[in-house]
Design an enzyme around this catalytic site. Sequence first.
Site, mmCIF file in Angstrom:
data_model
loop_
_atom_site.group_PDB
_atom_site.id
_atom_site.type_symbol
_atom_site.label_atom_id
_atom_site.label_comp_id
_atom_site.label_asym_id
_atom_site.label_seq_id
_atom_site.Cartn_x
_atom_site.Cartn_y
_atom_site.Cartn_z
ATOM 1 C CG HIS A 14 -2.434 -0.885 0.958
ATOM 2 N ND1 HIS A 14 -3.346 -0.181 0.280
ATOM 3 C CD2 HIS A 14 -2.556 -2.455 1.024
ATOM 4 C CE1 HIS A 14 -4.099 -1.744 0.023
ATOM 5 N NE2 HIS A 14 -4.206 -2.220 0.467
ATOM 6 N NE ARG A 23 -2.063 4.792 -6.258
ATOM 7 C CZ ARG A 23 -2.370 4.701 -5.395
ATOM 8 N NH1 ARG A 23 -3.626 3.635 -6.039
ATOM 9 N NH2 ARG A 23 -2.744 4.750 -4.695
ATOM 10 N N GLY A 45 -12.364 -1.779 -2.677
ATOM 11 C CA GLY A 45 -10.923 -1.648 -3.116
ATOM 12 C C GLY A 45 -10.487 -0.447 -1.794
ATOM 13 C CD GLU A 67 -9.061 -3.707 0.767
ATOM 14 O OE1 GLU A 67 -8.808 -2.585 0.631
ATOM 15 O OE2 GLU A 67 -8.395 -5.077 1.028
ATOM 16 C CD GLU A 110 -5.099 1.449 -8.268
ATOM 17 O OE1 GLU A 110 -5.705 0.705 -9.107
ATOM 18 O OE2 GLU A 110 -4.051 1.493 -7.554
ATOM 19 C CD GLU A 119 -5.536 -5.278 -9.015
ATOM 20 O OE1 GLU A 119 -5.653 -4.233 -8.375
ATOM 21 O OE2 GLU A 119 -3.877 -5.134 -8.978
HETATM 22 C C1 LIG Z 1 -4.915 -1.125 -5.958
HETATM 23 S S1 LIG Z 1 -5.456 -1.253 -4.489
HETATM 24 C C2 LIG Z 1 -6.061 -0.244 -4.653
HETATM 25 C C3 LIG Z 1 -6.327 0.987 -2.595
HETATM 26 C C4 LIG Z 1 -6.670 1.722 -2.234
HETATM 27 N N1 LIG Z 1 -8.304 2.562 -2.957
HETATM 28 C C5 LIG Z 1 -5.691 2.939 -3.186
HETATM 29 O O1 LIG Z 1 -6.235 3.824 -3.956
HETATM 30 O O2 LIG Z 1 -4.530 2.858 -2.502
HETATM 31 C C6 LIG Z 1 -6.827 -1.947 -4.157
HETATM 32 C C7 LIG Z 1 -7.546 -2.504 -3.271
HETATM 33 O O3 LIG Z 1 -8.857 -3.320 -3.139
HETATM 34 C C8 LIG Z 1 -8.871 -4.607 -1.995
HETATM 35 N N2 LIG Z 1 -10.200 -5.129 -3.221
HETATM 36 C C9 LIG Z 1 -10.127 -5.595 -4.747
HETATM 37 N N3 LIG Z 1 -10.684 -6.295 -5.181
HETATM 38 C C10 LIG Z 1 -11.867 -5.862 -4.146
HETATM 39 C C11 LIG Z 1 -13.509 -6.096 -4.012
HETATM 40 N N4 LIG Z 1 -14.082 -6.509 -5.255
HETATM 41 N N5 LIG Z 1 -13.704 -5.738 -2.892
HETATM 42 C C12 LIG Z 1 -13.270 -5.405 -1.689
HETATM 43 N N6 LIG Z 1 -12.258 -5.653 -2.098
HETATM 44 C C13 LIG Z 1 -11.650 -5.258 -3.274
HETATM 45 C C14 LIG Z 1 -7.722 -5.163 -1.943
HETATM 46 O O4 LIG Z 1 -7.237 -6.052 -1.071
HETATM 47 C C15 LIG Z 1 -6.378 -3.793 -1.965
HETATM 48 O O5 LIG Z 1 -6.507 -3.663 -1.072
#
Ligand SMILES: C[S@@+](CC[C@H](N)C(=O)[O-])C[C@H]1O[C@@H](n2cnc3c(N)ncnc32)[C@H](O)[C@@H]1O
Length: 389
Positions: A14, A23, A45, A67, A110, A119
């Site tokens: 993170h 970003r 997420g 999340e 994201e 993803e």
């Molecule tokens: C790429 S990170 C982005 C985190 C944050 N939004 C940022 O921009 O810093 C994606 C996050 O989404 C979570 N995630 C991915 N798909 C998800 C879903 N369908 N439902 C809940 N959490 C999800 C992952 O565990 C991860 O922590």
Amino acid sequence: MMFNKSPMTHLTYHLSMLTDHARVDAYRQAIFDTVRPGDIVLDIGTGTGILSLFACQAGARRVYAIEAGRIIEAARAVCKQNGFDDRVVFMQELSTKVELPERADVLITETIGNFGLEESILGYVRDARQRLLKDDARILPASLALHVVPLEAPQLHAAIESWNQPIAGLDFSSVRPLVVNNPHWVKLDAAWMLGQPAQLCKIELACVTSRDICASTTCTVTKYGTLHGLGGWFSADLDGAGTVVISNAPPTETSWSHAFLPFETPCDMEPGDTIEITLRTVADATVWQWRGTCRRRSAATGATSEVARFNQSSFLGQMMPVGWLRRLSETHCPQLTEQGCIDQFILQMIDGSSSLKEIAQRAAARFPGVFSDPGKALERARLVSQRYA
Ligand SMILES: C[S@@+](CC[C@H](N)C(=O)[O-])C[C@H]1O[C@@H](n2cnc3c(N)ncnc32)[C@H](O)[C@@H]1O
């Protein structure tokens, strides 16, 4: 996705995203352009919660921050520390399993993979549109485009070929088909490009209905070299106006890697050669297929001839036990394993009247061969109860 890794693995992952300034700045700009005072916002997420906090700063009345991973605890703390905890509702769950008390005006997410799709953004957005968003909801990112380029990447090719070399006098070459039929997640060097990148497709997230894509394009080779495979990355138009766009296109340094889709057999290319490329993904890029044809036009006759063909799929790169496909067939009649019987037994006892200790004692008595140590039965009861109760 990385829901079950150690805390430091999560935090390092993170932090790399939080310190990707392009970003973060792009998302903040797009959120300020999109979220209106009083909006209900859904953040799929949320990670450390940063996008939810931007939504609060932009005036959101309520933010549902979803999340699946334990990083949500960090998000809760950060949210409180910044004084927004009265407006953000955190839910630790996959977005496809949550239910909201109201539909949202804006979706921010994201969940963009190195090559856009892995993803599962298509499936998550489609599900959110059906169940969690208002009909006219604004979606951020508005669209996602995939790009490809022909590559000469001797280092990546050498890593694949190393499976053909004996190791300690033993033959490992049966592993090579797995390696050559999977996307490799690497940092691409722009110097490896043998031609201009081409856009494969652009997906509008407000209307996407499928989790599969099939798209084609043609790249033209601009220099002599050996074609080892294709490079792939994304660009995302966050606000839909084309003014806030992020991309991991090389050589830009970002928190994302890129895709390298290797070729079974490398092929020598010349300037002017063309590569017709078709990319197909199934079920949110659970399977990738890349196929196509390389062609050369003769300077003397003007005739075009085929130089090489490729047709590869991560379906051939799966490490699945023999018979797994048969077990997915709709005519297959599944039968519980002993482990399944244990979980079934524990689940039947979870009815609000028995303690974990009592459930574990009964499970140990029912399956003495498995639970010679009563502590193991308690561990199992805890696991099942944490998952379902
Ligand atoms: C790429 S990170 C982005 C985190 C944050 N939004 C940022 O921009 O810093 C994606 C996050 O989404 C979570 N995630 C991915 N798909 C998800 C879903 N369908 N439902 C809940 N959490 C999800 C992952 O565990 C991860 O922590």
